[in-house]
Design an enzyme around this catalytic site. Structure first.
Site, mmCIF file in Angstrom:
data_model
loop_
_atom_site.group_PDB
_atom_site.id
_atom_site.type_symbol
_atom_site.label_atom_id
_atom_site.label_comp_id
_atom_site.label_asym_id
_atom_site.label_seq_id
_atom_site.Cartn_x
_atom_site.Cartn_y
_atom_site.Cartn_z
ATOM 1 N N GLY A 1 0.849 -1.196 0.000
ATOM 2 C CA GLY A 1 0.000 0.000 0.000
ATOM 3 C C GLY A 1 0.881 1.240 0.000
ATOM 4 N N HIS B 1 1.425 15.927 7.610
ATOM 5 C CA HIS B 1 0.686 16.263 8.833
ATOM 6 C C HIS B 1 1.276 17.539 9.453
ATOM 7 C CE1 HIS B 1 -1.264 12.505 8.521
ATOM 8 N NE2 HIS B 1 -0.814 11.877 9.590
ATOM 9 N N LYS C 1 -2.923 7.377 21.259
ATOM 10 C CA LYS C 1 -1.602 6.918 20.800
ATOM 11 C C LYS C 1 -0.554 7.988 21.083
ATOM 12 C CE LYS C 1 -3.336 4.137 16.967
ATOM 13 N NZ LYS C 1 -3.518 4.064 15.523
ATOM 14 N N ARG D 1 2.715 -1.885 19.442
ATOM 15 C CA ARG D 1 3.518 -0.737 19.921
ATOM 16 C C ARG D 1 3.641 -0.683 21.437
ATOM 17 N NH1 ARG D 1 0.599 3.272 16.015
ATOM 18 N NH2 ARG D 1 1.800 2.941 14.107
ATOM 19 N N CYS E 1 2.470 8.014 13.180
ATOM 20 C CA CYS E 1 3.031 9.169 12.453
ATOM 21 C C CYS E 1 2.946 10.476 13.256
ATOM 22 C CB CYS E 1 2.329 9.320 11.109
ATOM 23 S SG CYS E 1 0.555 9.128 11.177
#
Ligand SMILES: NC(=O)c1ccc[n+]([C@@H]2O[C@H](COP(=O)([O-])OP(=O)(O)OC[C@H]3O[C@@H](n4cnc5c(N)ncnc54)[C@H](OP(=O)(O)O)[C@@H]3O)[C@@H](O)[C@H]2O)c1
Length: 338
Positions: free
Chosen positions: A12, A243, A214, A99, A128
């Protein structure tokens, strides 16, 4: 120089970018095998490459497996991650499945490379938004001791995946053509809109969405402290890639904006553009495609004592995902761990 057999699981947006980054950084690979849910050919990094169907035997003789598959029970990391480790591969996973697992170091090479020493074969890339935030926050934390972080994000649709990029484009075309705007990826149209919802609602932090949680929990794990108070509001915006984040930091010591500019400008992986009188600040259209995280609008905040406000922009697919994963492998080679 030693050369490595590499697998990239997922073809992807992140998986393809990973192959590009491995090639452009002259990563010492012997071979790159691209794996996904089904066999086919795909143009990746400008070349027609074979994509193989993933199964457990895909990891025979693989030294490093970069995972960029979909998250969750049917996702590549849960199905094959630890199996690949058992076969002798070092796994570097982009997704969120492991994570917070105690066995798994969560690493940004510029921030906590020493955590790699404790690896058990499986290393995770942070989310991210966390990577982009901590690239800018960590150098300030080292000097001034950060005790509070308030972050608001402006996140690109590429963070959701290809179908979201396509949906933004289709909605813009529909608007211009005067036809009905249809939404399937987000709960509202994303074109000409902003949506303050990223991920599912959290059970642990009432009324927070998972992307916000997160940013909180991953920061605590990476900086190994629960003493920094963190609040985040994550917002999807109609930007294709890159971002942006507004970050307010409250520090233990009095802050000096000029000194912070200098600290950040000399930090690895950071660029400062901060000339507000000339409209000099980073914007996602200019940062998309770049490796560094960019910081601007650095100024003393008047809301708390010892506080600073800043504007941070990073390419979520590069430093926020593919590049950081490849840098982890490079760091492990440098540390003699691979
Ligand atoms: N996009 C970002 O900004 C970003 C940032 C940080 C982290 N991440 C994480 O990186 C991962 C990939 O993101 P993406 O945006 O590249 O996703 P994507 O475009 O949806 O691609 C996912 C890929 O995973 C493959 N896949 C899914 N299940 C699999 C399985 N069981 N076995 C093997 N391959 C499987 C799919 O194969 P097919 O092509 O055959 O369907 C596809 O190629 C996700 O975990 C995401 O959370 C993304």
């Amino acid at each position: 120089m030693k050369r490595y057999n590499v697998a990239v699981v997922g073809a992807g947006m992140v998986g393809k970018k990973m192959v590009e980054v491995l090639i452009e950084r002259n990563f010492p690979y012997k071979d790159i095998k691209v794996l996904a849910t089904r066999e086919r050919e795909e143009v990746i990094a400008g070349k027609k490459l074979k994509v193989e169907k993933t199964d457990i035997n895909s990891f025979n003789d693989i030294d490093i497996a970069f995972f960029a598959g979909t998250e969750g029970e049917k996702g590549a990391s849960k199905l094959f991650g630890w199996e690949a480790v058992k076969k002798g591969a070092i796994v570097i996973d982009n997704g969120g499945d492991f994570r917070m697992d105690e066995r798994v170091p969560l690493v940004i090479p510029e921030v906590n490379p020493h955590h790699l020493k404790q690896h058990q074969g499986f290393i995770a890339n942070p989310n991210c938004s966390t990577i982009i935030m901590l690239m800018a926050v960590f150098p300030i934390h080292k000097e001034y001791g950060v005790r509070r972080i308030i972050a608001s994000t402006y996140q690109a649709v590429s963070g959701t995946g290809k179908e979201a990029v396509d949906e933004l484009e289709t909605q813009v075309r529909s608007y211009v053509d005067g036809t009905e705007i249809k939404s399937s990826v987000y709960p509202y149209p994303i074109a000409f809109n902003v949506i303050p919802e990223i991920g599912g609602l959290s059970d642990e932090f009432p009324c927070y969405y998972s992307e916000e949680v997160k940013m909180i929990k991953e920061t605590q794990k990476i900086l190994q402290t629960k003493n920094i108070k963190i609040s985040a509001t994550c917002v999807r915006v109609p930007v294709f890639n890159g971002h942006s984040e507004v970050i307010t930091l409250e520090c233990e010591k009095p802050v000096n904006a000029e000194k912070i500019r200098k600290i950040l400008a000399s930090s690895q992986g950071i660029k400062v553009i901060d000339e507000p009188e000339k409209s000099g600040y980073p914007v996602p259209l200019n940062v998309s495609g770049k490796d560094e995280v960019y910081v601007g609008r650095i100024r003393k905040s008047h809301t708390f004592e010892n506080a600073i406000d800043m504007w941070v922009v990073g390419d979520n697919i590069r430093k926020g995902a593919a590049l950081n994963a490849v840098q982890i492998a490079e760091q492990m080679i440098k540390m003699g761990l691979l």
